[in-house]
Scaffold this active site. Structure first.
Site, short mmCIF file in Angstrom:
data_model
loop_
_atom_site.label_atom_id
_atom_site.label_comp_id
_atom_site.label_asym_id
_atom_site.label_seq_id
_atom_site.Cartn_x
_atom_site.Cartn_y
_atom_site.Cartn_z
N ASN A 1 0.86 -1.18 0.00
CA ASN A 1 0.00 0.00 0.00
C ASN A 1 0.90 1.24 0.00
OD1 ASN A 1 -1.37 2.29 1.09
ND2 ASN A 1 -3.07 0.96 1.63
N ASP B 1 -0.09 4.46 -0.21
CA ASP B 1 -0.80 5.70 0.14
C ASP B 1 0.12 6.75 0.77
OD1 ASP B 1 -3.13 4.45 -0.57
OD2 ASP B 1 -3.91 4.23 1.47
N HIS B 2 1.02 6.28 1.65
CA HIS B 2 1.79 7.25 2.42
C HIS B 2 2.94 7.87 1.65
CE1 HIS B 2 -0.93 6.76 5.59
NE2 HIS B 2 -0.62 5.50 5.83
N ARG C 1 3.20 18.90 1.45
CA ARG C 1 3.76 20.16 0.96
C ARG C 1 3.21 20.56 -0.40
NH1 ARG C 1 9.23 21.76 2.37
NH2 ARG C 1 9.45 21.44 4.60
N HIS D 1 -5.62 3.52 -1.62
CA HIS D 1 -6.95 3.85 -1.11
C HIS D 1 -7.31 5.25 -1.60
CE1 HIS D 1 -9.70 4.05 2.74
NE2 HIS D 1 -10.34 4.38 1.62
N ARG E 1 -9.38 7.83 -0.98
CA ARG E 1 -10.33 8.24 0.06
C ARG E 1 -11.23 9.34 -0.48
NH1 ARG E 1 -8.71 6.30 5.42
NH2 ARG E 1 -10.50 7.45 6.17
N ARG F 1 -7.15 12.72 0.75
CA ARG F 1 -6.08 13.24 1.60
C ARG F 1 -4.68 12.78 1.16
NH1 ARG F 1 -7.13 9.97 7.19
NH2 ARG F 1 -9.22 10.82 6.91
N HIS F 2 -4.62 11.65 0.46
CA HIS F 2 -3.31 11.24 -0.07
C HIS F 2 -3.40 10.89 -1.56
CE1 HIS F 2 -5.04 7.47 1.33
NE2 HIS F 2 -4.64 7.63 2.60
N GLU G 1 -8.53 0.17 -2.76
CA GLU G 1 -9.36 0.20 -1.55
C GLU G 1 -10.34 1.35 -1.70
OE1 GLU G 1 -6.69 0.75 1.67
OE2 GLU G 1 -5.69 -1.15 1.34
N THR H 1 -6.78 6.41 10.17
CA THR H 1 -6.68 5.28 9.25
C THR H 1 -7.94 4.43 9.42
OG1 THR H 1 -5.31 3.39 8.60
CG2 THR H 1 -5.36 3.91 10.94
N THR H 2 -8.15 3.47 8.52
CA THR H 2 -9.38 2.67 8.55
C THR H 2 -9.47 1.92 9.89
OG1 THR H 2 -8.94 2.36 6.21
CG2 THR H 2 -10.77 1.11 7.14
N GLU I 1 -10.79 -9.64 3.12
CA GLU I 1 -9.53 -9.16 3.69
C GLU I 1 -9.80 -8.91 5.17
OE1 GLU I 1 -6.95 -6.49 1.60
OE2 GLU I 1 -6.31 -5.53 3.46
N HIS J 1 -3.60 -4.40 7.73
CA HIS J 1 -3.75 -3.31 8.69
C HIS J 1 -2.91 -3.53 9.94
CE1 HIS J 1 -5.20 0.28 10.50
NE2 HIS J 1 -5.79 0.57 9.36
N GLY J 2 -1.92 -2.70 10.05
CA GLY J 2 -1.11 -2.66 11.26
C GLY J 2 0.08 -3.62 11.29
N GLY K 1 1.21 -1.39 4.30
CA GLY K 1 1.65 -0.06 3.87
C GLY K 1 2.57 0.65 4.82
N HIS K 2 2.00 1.12 5.94
CA HIS K 2 2.69 2.06 6.82
C HIS K 2 4.08 1.59 7.25
CE1 HIS K 2 3.28 4.35 10.63
NE2 HIS K 2 2.86 5.32 9.85
N1 PXP Z 1 -5.70 -3.11 3.89
C1 PXP Z 1 -6.69 -2.19 3.99
C2 PXP Z 1 -8.05 -2.56 3.52
C3 PXP Z 1 -6.43 -0.91 4.51
O1 PXP Z 1 -7.43 -0.01 4.61
C4 PXP Z 1 -5.10 -0.58 4.88
C5 PXP Z 1 -4.80 0.80 5.36
O2 PXP Z 1 -5.02 1.71 4.33
C6 PXP Z 1 -4.11 -1.55 4.73
C7 PXP Z 1 -4.44 -2.82 4.25
C8 PXP Z 1 -2.67 -1.28 5.08
O3 PXP Z 1 -2.54 -1.02 6.44
P1 PXP Z 1 -1.15 -0.52 7.01
O4 PXP Z 1 -0.83 0.78 6.36
O5 PXP Z 1 -1.41 -0.40 8.48
O6 PXP Z 1 -0.14 -1.58 6.68
#
Ligand code: PXP
Length: 274
Positions: A22, A24-25, A33, A58, A60, A64-65, A85, A115-116, A166, A213-214, A248-249
């Protein structure tokens, strides 16, 4: 979709799970910026080159990103599948149908969340979810539902015609990071078991099993070690219970550190050899 551009790097035996990254970040840093960098496509290219099997973003509602243009560029240029997503809203479903990602992952979305925060409540949003899945499938987009690891949510996903679930692993991951103090170890164990049971049920119902997630580099290990139990009489297979991870993160955070030395050297070179 995207079948004309197979990527040899991403072929793998069935005994290994796949990784969707992911990104996104990467866009979060850009939006902070409003700069033209970091380029989302350049990031995706590096992710592909490293052997990841999918790019996940994602879009959104508040943009936002990730922006609409990012999704368009990724769709046109990626060699690996694109997993979008998305909230179950008319606007985003319309964009998905128009863009044609390989996968759509339906997620709940709240404006003010960082976050979600949890899985999608399919039964509470029956009509909207059913309609969205119908439109996505008609556009030949595979659908996964981002849900809590519960039997009820797995059965609901199946009844809506999803291709995959998922599992939202947020609670397990927080517990494994010690976020619940003295209760962390017990919660880690019970959440892992909840995940295992829900994944077994999903497989039994013929759904693909994804998780996200996480996850960080440590807490993912016990989950990745979960295996499909051998069928009676079959050769031992060691198939991973979770077939796909979307992470992702932690990866973007790690990239900041492992890329720091080179980034500083390149700036010194710009200053000293203009
Ligand atoms: N899967 C889904 C459906 C999510 O919404 C997210 C966060 O955007 C992730 C995976 C990735 O989560 P993380 O950034 O915590 O790894």
């Amino acid at each position: 979709m995207n079948t004309e551009k197979p990527n040899q790097l991403q072929t793998k035996p069935d005994s290994l799970a796949t990784l969707g990254v992911n990104i996104d970040h990467v866009a979060t840093l850009r939006q902070l910026r409003g700069t033209p960098y970091p380029d989302i496509l350049e990031a995706a290219r590096l992710v592909e080159a490293a052997g990841a099997h999918q790019i996940t973003v994602h879009l959104r509602e508040d943009r936002r990103h990730i922006r609409d243009e990012d999704v368009k560029r990724l769709r046109a240029e990626l060699r690996v599948p694109l997993n979008l997503e998305m909230a179950v809203t008319d606007e985003i479903v319309r964009i998905a149908v128009r863009t044609g990602p390989d996968w759509a992952c339906l997620v709940p979305e709240k404006r003010r969340e960082v976050t979600t925060e949890g899985g999608l409540d399919l039964l509470k949003n029956k009509k909207r979810v059913g309609h969205a899945i119908e439109r996505l499938k008609k556009a030949r987009i595979k659908v996964s539902c981002f849900i809590e690891p519960s039997a009820e949510s797995v059965r609901a996903s199946k009844s809506f015609g999803a291709d995959a679930v998922e599992f939202h692993t947020g609670r397990y991951c927080l517990a494994a990071q010690g976020a619940f103090g003295a209760r962390s170890a017990a919660t880690t164990k019970s959440e892992l078991e909840r995940l295992r049971k829900a994944a077994l049920l999903a497989r039994k119902l013929g759904l693909r099993v994804h998780a996200g997630h996480g996850f960080d580099y440590e807490n993912v290990r016990p989950v990745a070690a979960l295996e499909v139990p051998d069928a009676p009489g079959a050769e031992p297979g060691h198939l991973p219970l979770i077939e796909e991870y979307n992470i992702g993160h932690s990866i973007i955070c790690r990239a900041v550190l492992v890329g720091m030395e080179r980034a500083v050297r390149e700036m010194l070179s710009s200053i000293w050899a203009p």
